[in-house]
Design a protein around this motif. Structure first.
Motif, PDB file in Angstrom:
ATOM      1  N   THR A   1      33.245  71.479  23.235  1.00 40.03           N
ATOM      2  CA  THR A   1      32.921  70.260  23.975  1.00 40.03           C
ATOM      3  C   THR A   1      31.922  69.416  23.211  1.00 40.03           C
ATOM      4  O   THR A   1      31.119  69.937  22.433  1.00 40.03           O
TER       5      THR A   1
ATOM      6  N   THR B   1      33.264  58.645  34.517  1.00 35.49           N
ATOM      7  CA  THR B   1      33.403  59.903  33.803  1.00 35.49           C
ATOM      8  C   THR B   1      34.622  59.830  32.911  1.00 35.49           C
ATOM      9  O   THR B   1      35.494  58.985  33.081  1.00 35.49           O
TER      10      THR B   1
ATOM     11  N   LEU C   1      38.231  65.496  30.792  1.00 34.75           N
ATOM     12  CA  LEU C   1      37.918  66.619  29.929  1.00 34.75           C
ATOM     13  C   LEU C   1      39.201  67.227  29.375  1.00 34.75           C
ATOM     14  O   LEU C   1      40.273  67.120  29.985  1.00 34.75           O
TER      15      LEU C   1
ATOM     16  N   TYR D   1      33.176  66.502  37.660  1.00 40.74           N
ATOM     17  CA  TYR D   1      34.420  66.219  36.958  1.00 40.74           C
ATOM     18  C   TYR D   1      35.663  66.475  37.809  1.00 40.74           C
ATOM     19  O   TYR D   1      36.788  66.385  37.312  1.00 40.74           O
TER      20      TYR D   1
ATOM     21  N   GLU E   1      30.589  66.762  25.267  1.00 41.98           N
ATOM     22  CA  GLU E   1      30.004  66.047  26.396  1.00 41.98           C
ATOM     23  C   GLU E   1      28.530  66.428  26.542  1.00 41.98           C
ATOM     24  O   GLU E   1      28.196  67.608  26.652  1.00 41.98           O
TER      25      GLU E   1
ATOM     26  N   ARG F   1      31.511  58.556  27.503  1.00 41.81           N
ATOM     27  CA  ARG F   1      30.851  59.863  27.569  1.00 41.81           C
ATOM     28  C   ARG F   1      29.383  59.709  27.897  1.00 41.81           C
ATOM     29  O   ARG F   1      28.843  60.398  28.759  1.00 41.81           O
TER      30      ARG F   1
END
Length: 245
Positions: free
Chosen positions: A188, A71, A74, A129, A190, A8
């Motif tokens: 989230t 990455t 998600l 993403y 992130e 992350r």
């Protein structure tokens, strides 16, 4: 450090350079050129290799490998949140453009420009993403999300009768943004997504105060419709400062 947390933060660090120029501060009228100066290429060496020296067997990493961005995947909630916020910020922009065309009030034009920056900041995250852009190819007033399409049509009708009605629509949009951004932040962890959401939240608070000031100037006392009275009071009292609500 756990692998997921490490990935992350790597993703946030490497992806931040592309997203940072699109983020807005709480003062939407201030922009800063953060582009670094061009790098200087050192002159090549002129020393010839010795004929008695064996060629080196070491190789430098390829540009493709070195520049690859790491990455993490998600969650479905995070993806849905980004897609929704992309169109919700577009909705705010499109409504303000329409209200400016109808009433000619500068506040609609000025805030529509800020909303353009907001929706582009979300787009940068979608690109990073690998998420499909729900707003791609859609003209003003057209939305993929049927709920947002219905909301747009309703808001345009609400803002048509008078300037005060138009300003009330502006306040309602910003209230709704504040509620929805907080909801998306809650699903989230992130770092880059949270940074964008936090900047959008500060912008919405500024916009809400601006619309409220215009309404007060016309003798109208706005009552919050979406956020709580306590949240409203905290935002109004902050006088330009971004607050946690």
């Amino acid at each position: 450090m756990k692998r997921k947390q490490f990935l992350r933060y790597m993703g946030a660090a490497l992806g931040g350079a592309a997203i940072a120029p699109l983020l807005t501060s709480c003062d939407a009228s201030t922009t800063t050129d953060t582009t670094p100066p061009p790098a200087t290429t050192p002159p090549p060496t002129t020393t010839a290799p010795s004929t008695n020296t064996a060629p080196s067997t070491s190789t430098a990493p390829s540009t493709t490998t070195a520049s690859r961005t790491t990455t993490v995947a998600l969650s479905a909630e995070e993806i849905a949140g980004l897609r929704f916020m992309r169109e919700e910020e577009k909705l705010a922009h499109d409504v303000y453009v329409a209200l400016y065309a109808r009433w000619g009030k500068n506040i609609f034009d000025q805030i529509s420009l800020s909303e353009t920056t907001h929706t582009e900041a979300i787009l940068a995250l979608l690109v990073k993403y690998g998420i499909d852009d729900p707003a791609a190819g859609n003209p003003a007033g057209v939305f993929t999300d049927p709920t947002l399409q219905g909301l747009y049509d309703t808001l345009i009708a609400m803002g048509a009768p008078s300037l005060i009605d138009g300003l009330k629509v502006g306040a309602l949009i910003e209230e709704t943004d504040i509620r929805d951004i907080n909801a998306k932040k809650a699903v989230t962890d992130e770092a880059d997504i949270l940074t964008v959401y936090s900047n959008l939240l500060c912008g919405s608070q500024d916009h809400l105060r601006a619309f409220n000031s215009q309404l007060l100037g016309l003798g109208y006392l706005y009552v919050p419709q979406v956020i709580t009275q306590a949240q409203w009071d905290a935002i109004v009292a902050a006088d330009g400062t971004c607050v946690s609500v």
